[in-house]
Design an enzyme around this catalytic site. Structure first.
Site, mmCIF file in Angstrom:
data_model
loop_
_atom_site.group_PDB
_atom_site.id
_atom_site.type_symbol
_atom_site.label_atom_id
_atom_site.label_comp_id
_atom_site.label_asym_id
_atom_site.label_seq_id
_atom_site.Cartn_x
_atom_site.Cartn_y
_atom_site.Cartn_z
ATOM 1 N N HIS A 155 4.189 16.363 16.129
ATOM 2 C CA HIS A 155 4.315 15.393 15.114
ATOM 3 C C HIS A 155 3.416 15.676 13.884
ATOM 4 O O HIS A 155 3.808 15.115 12.716
ATOM 5 C CB HIS A 155 4.438 14.091 15.739
ATOM 6 C CG HIS A 155 5.830 13.462 16.297
ATOM 7 N ND1 HIS A 155 6.175 14.381 17.219
ATOM 8 C CD2 HIS A 155 6.798 13.051 15.671
ATOM 9 C CE1 HIS A 155 7.286 13.868 17.456
ATOM 10 N NE2 HIS A 155 7.635 13.197 16.344
ATOM 11 N N CYS A 206 20.857 18.306 11.593
ATOM 12 C CA CYS A 206 19.626 18.070 11.254
ATOM 13 C C CYS A 206 18.305 18.665 11.796
ATOM 14 O O CYS A 206 17.459 18.250 11.515
ATOM 15 C CB CYS A 206 19.263 16.365 11.336
ATOM 16 S SG CYS A 206 19.185 15.660 13.059
HETATM 17 C C1 PEP Z 1 16.315 18.436 16.895
HETATM 18 O O1 PEP Z 1 15.994 18.574 17.985
HETATM 19 O O2 PEP Z 1 16.747 19.376 16.253
HETATM 20 C C2 PEP Z 1 15.918 17.006 15.987
HETATM 21 C C3 PEP Z 1 16.230 17.158 14.858
HETATM 22 O O3 PEP Z 1 14.971 16.329 16.866
HETATM 23 P P1 PEP Z 1 13.561 16.672 16.571
HETATM 24 O O4 PEP Z 1 13.025 18.124 16.242
HETATM 25 O O5 PEP Z 1 12.693 15.358 16.124
HETATM 26 O O6 PEP Z 1 13.220 16.736 18.309
#
Ligand code: PEP
Ligand code: MG
Length: 761
Positions: free
Chosen positions: A375, A688
């Site tokens: 994060h 995404c």
């Molecule tokens: C993913 O897993 O591609 C995603 C967009 O979620 P995160 O990176 O927040 O786990």
């Protein structure tokens, strides 16, 4: 404690007397060489030895005889020993002192005829340590066979600490004369790491919770130093007690346990006792604290046991706290003396801690740990600063205020860069500024391919600071809003009112553009200090995201309630992360319906239009599409997690990070089928994950049929430029052929395709 002529008073310990003399030499003028020559003479005389020699670490882990009294002067700068070779090499290798009465009979003894050392029987040597690294070795030798006392070894260690300052020689004006190569030091150094956030930046190093630069090594009055030290320990204990009280009062059991262990270390008699001894030997309180930490780091550095390494970090932190208390200063973030351009260096750092720093000054972040999906990385991305992670020992190799260039694109860091690198950097910065200008102009143009295919381009966000990027990039909306980020920068669980206020602000700022709120995706590496998720053997496969939400429905419902209230008559889009079965989606949807019902009952205005979707991150969902698609309004592929589960390869583990390529037939095939199924069912599908942020990957995604992508704002210009140069028809036909390939990666083929067709990737 000084005598009438400014020298030490009679009757004081030999170590203190020697230190006082050393201080005069250190403070005096002259080259490093001339001062080291004086120092070895002084040590030999005071310690009644025929020989005293100083070896300095050179690039390639070679120890060079740098100064000597007693050995043949001709051997200076000629005699070189590898680390591990001979007794001197052994001391450097183990980072421990060695005292031997009969040196020539020692199995590791390596005879060097040019030194003329044959008459000397006994030897005591100590490592010269700085920043937990071996910078050289200090040795004394005697012709007559003798046993050295513990006190003598201690004295030599204390002296070595002072000599280390000279050998590291930052203020000597002789930078470049002594190189310490792979073990850090004063020469320009390139450090390799892992790209966490691309970009290029330059600034001065600020070490997060840095060890303060110690200005005075030798004490004027040891009694005064002891008193200062004891007072600092008392204040540290009091502040830790207070921290423990407030943590206990907030009911955070885990935090209390950690602090209690911490306090136990802070009261460790051995640790405090060793610092007392070092002060008694003549060091200032700061130097003594540092000296004990140096020893500990050197002794423990080669240990790989994670538990022991954690303990070492605890002592590092305690050392820093003690040094701060001694100096009466505050931590780096609040120091008020930050340079204008800060390159922050940290072992690891939480998102909240990063945000403590003045954002206007933050230029880049270097981490010893860290992964692209942590994060802090996501927050750093929101701040648009380059981040290089997994730079091993960055905290010891980079010194405070060192000039640093961070090349996030290639995962490398230049410390004290040479002129040619700086020039290159400057050219690159100018190129980027030109490109940014072009991208800004591009914001007004549609993301449309040459053959007229419109691709919806969106941004990923997680903080309010991200939202203005909608305007500057000309994005269609927020494709992924990571709601866990505001949760992570707090010390307690936000209540419904504060969540509502925050989501309402996001919607206010986004205006007419849609925002896809993803419900809390915590667990795994995304830890909330106030959520007891226990350590799990396999966090990525463990209790995280929707699994926590469904097991703790009150928490998920509170969030959904806040989202509904925030939307208040506006459009609301919600998606659930890490869904592995239709049943999980149904359960989450039921909670949402309950909250809608509650809002209706309580008289809150309902969202004007509600769209509910899922993130496709768990492969199992791919075989439930016929049941899932009729239930949802949209689907968003989280390619970061999907790829990790598809290849069974931890997304944060550098050992396997490059082993499997998402640009490979299995991944492309899978995505192509998914898009076709969604299209057939009339369900909008987007992607995404980080794939969408890289132009080459984004091109392949368009090739398999995606017409909507969501990416980190910094990638927007490059992806849009790529799309405007693309012909989608021929690309799709080419990607079809690649889907049938047996190769492990089709990256190179796609690169050639882009090159042949004038598509900038
Ligand atoms: C993913 O897993 O591609 C995603 C967009 O979620 P995160 O990176 O927040 O786990
Ligand atoms: Mg994910």
């Amino acid at each position: 404690m000084r005598g009438a002529q400014g020298g030490p008073a009679p009757g004081i310990s030999p170590s203190r007397r020697l230190l006082a003399r050393l201080r005069d030499v250190m403070a005096g003028s002259g080259t490093i060489q001339s001062r080291l020559d004086k120092i070895v003479k002084l040590i030999a005389a005071e310690m009644v030895a025929e020989v005293c020699s100083c070896y300095v670490m050179r690039p390639g882990d070679v120890l060079e005889l740098f100064a000597t009294i007693g050995l043949n002067p001709e051997a200076v700068h000629r005699t070189r020993l590898r680390v591990g070779e001979g007794l001197v090499g052994e001391i450097a290798l183990t980072a421990r002192p060695l005292a031997i009465a009969n040196a020539p009979s020692h199995p590791n003894f390596a005879y060097r005829p040019e030194t003329g050392e044959d008459p000397y029987q006994s030897l005591v040597g100590v490592p010269i340590l700085r920043g937990g690294k071996v910078r050289g070795v200090l040795v004394i030798q005697n012709a007559k066979r003798r046993n050295y006392s513990e006190e003598e070894v201690e004295t030599l260690q204390t002296i070595a600490m002072v000599v280390a300052e000279l050998v590291a020689g930052r203020d000597t004006g002789e930078q470049g004369q002594i190189a310490t190569g792979s073990t850090g030091g004063i020469l320009p150094t390139r450090l390799g790491g892992l790209t966490i956030n691309p970009g290029l930046a330059q600034g001065l190093a600020v070490l997060h919770q840095s060890q303060l630069t110690i200005r005075q090594m030798v004490a004027d009055d040891p009694n005064e130093e002891l008193a200062r030290f004891n007072a600092a320990v008392d204040t540290m204990h009091a502040s830790l007690d207070q921290l423990l009280e407030t943590t206990a009062a907030s009911g955070v059991e885990e935090g209390r346990d950690i602090l209690e262990t911490y306090l136990m270390f802070a009261r460790d008699r051995g640790w405090l006792g060793r610092i007392h001894e070092a002060i008694n030997a003549g060091l200032t309180a700061e130097a003594a604290v540092q000296r004990v930490q140096n020893d500990m780091r050197a002794r423990m550095a080669h240990l790989t046991d994670p538990y022991i390494r954690e303990r070492l970090y605890d002592f590092d932190d305690l050392t820093n706290r003690l040094l701060l208390h001694l100096s009466g200063k505050v931590s780096a973030a609040d120091s008020g003396t930050l340079p204008d351009d800060v390159v922050l260096v940290a072992r690891s750092i939480g998102p909240a801690e990063l945000l403590d720093y003045d954002r206007r000054r933050l230029r880049a972040l270097i981490l010893e740990d860290g992964s692209a999906t942590s994060h802090v990385a996501i927050v750093a991305r929101a701040l648009d600063i380059p981040v290089v992670g997994r730079v091993s020992e960055a905290m010891s190799l980079i010194e405070p205020l060192d000039p640093v260039i961070v090349d996030g694109d290639h995962g490398q860091v230049f410390v004290r860069p040479a002129e040619d690198i700086q020039e290159l950097f400057q050219q690159n910065v100018e190129l980027r500024a030109r490109r940014r200008q072009e991208y800004a102009e591009l914001a007004r143009l549609p993301p449309e391919s040459r053959d007229g295919v419109r691709i919806s381009l969106n941004i990923n966000a997680g903080l309010l600071v991200d939202i203005p990027h909608l305007e500057s990039t000309g994005a269609d909306g927020v494709g992924l809003f990571r709601t866990e980020i505001p949760f992570m920068v707090r010390t307690n669980f936000p209540d419904v009112a504060s969540q509502t206020e925050f989501y309402a602000k996001v919607l206010d700022h986004a205006g007419e553009r849609p925002v896809h709120f993803r419900t809390l995706d915590v667990g795994g590496d995304k830890k909330l200090p106030y959520l007891d998720a226990q350590d799990q053997e396999n966090p990525a496969l463990g209790w995280r995201a929707i699994r926590i939400g469904l097991d703790r429905p009150a928490m998920l419902r509170a969030q959904l309630r806040a989202l509904i209230r925030a939307a208040a008559g506006r459009e609301l889009r919600v998606m659930f992360p890490m869904v592995a079965s239709v049943a999980e989606f149904d359960a989450a949807r039921r909670l949402l319906d309950m909250e809608l019902e509650r809002a209706r009952r309580d008289g809150f205005p309902l969202p004007r239009d509600l769209r509910v979707g899922v993130m496709l991150e768990v492969p199992a969902l791919l075989w439930q599409l016929p049941q899932l698609l009729p239930r949802i309004d949209f689907l968003s592929v989280g390619s970061n997690d999907l790829a990790q589960y598809l290849f069974a390869a931890d997304r944060g583990n550098p050992k396997v990070a490059r082993r499997y390529d998402p640009l490979s037939p299995p991944m492309l095939n899978m995505l192509r089928t998914l898009v076709r199924d969604c299209d057939a069912a009339g369900v909008p599908v987007s992607l995404c994950g980080e794939m969408a942020s890289r132009p080459l990957e984004a091109m392949a995604l368009v090739g398999v049929g995606f017409r909507s992508l969501s990416m980190t704002p910094g990638a927007f210009g490059a992806v849009k430029t790529m799309i405007r140069r693309l012909e989608v028809g021929p690309l799709a036909r080419y990607v079809d052929t690649l889907c049938g390939s047996a190769e492990a990666s089709v990256r190179e083929r796609l690169k050639f395709y882009a090159m042949d067709h004038g598509v900038p990737v």
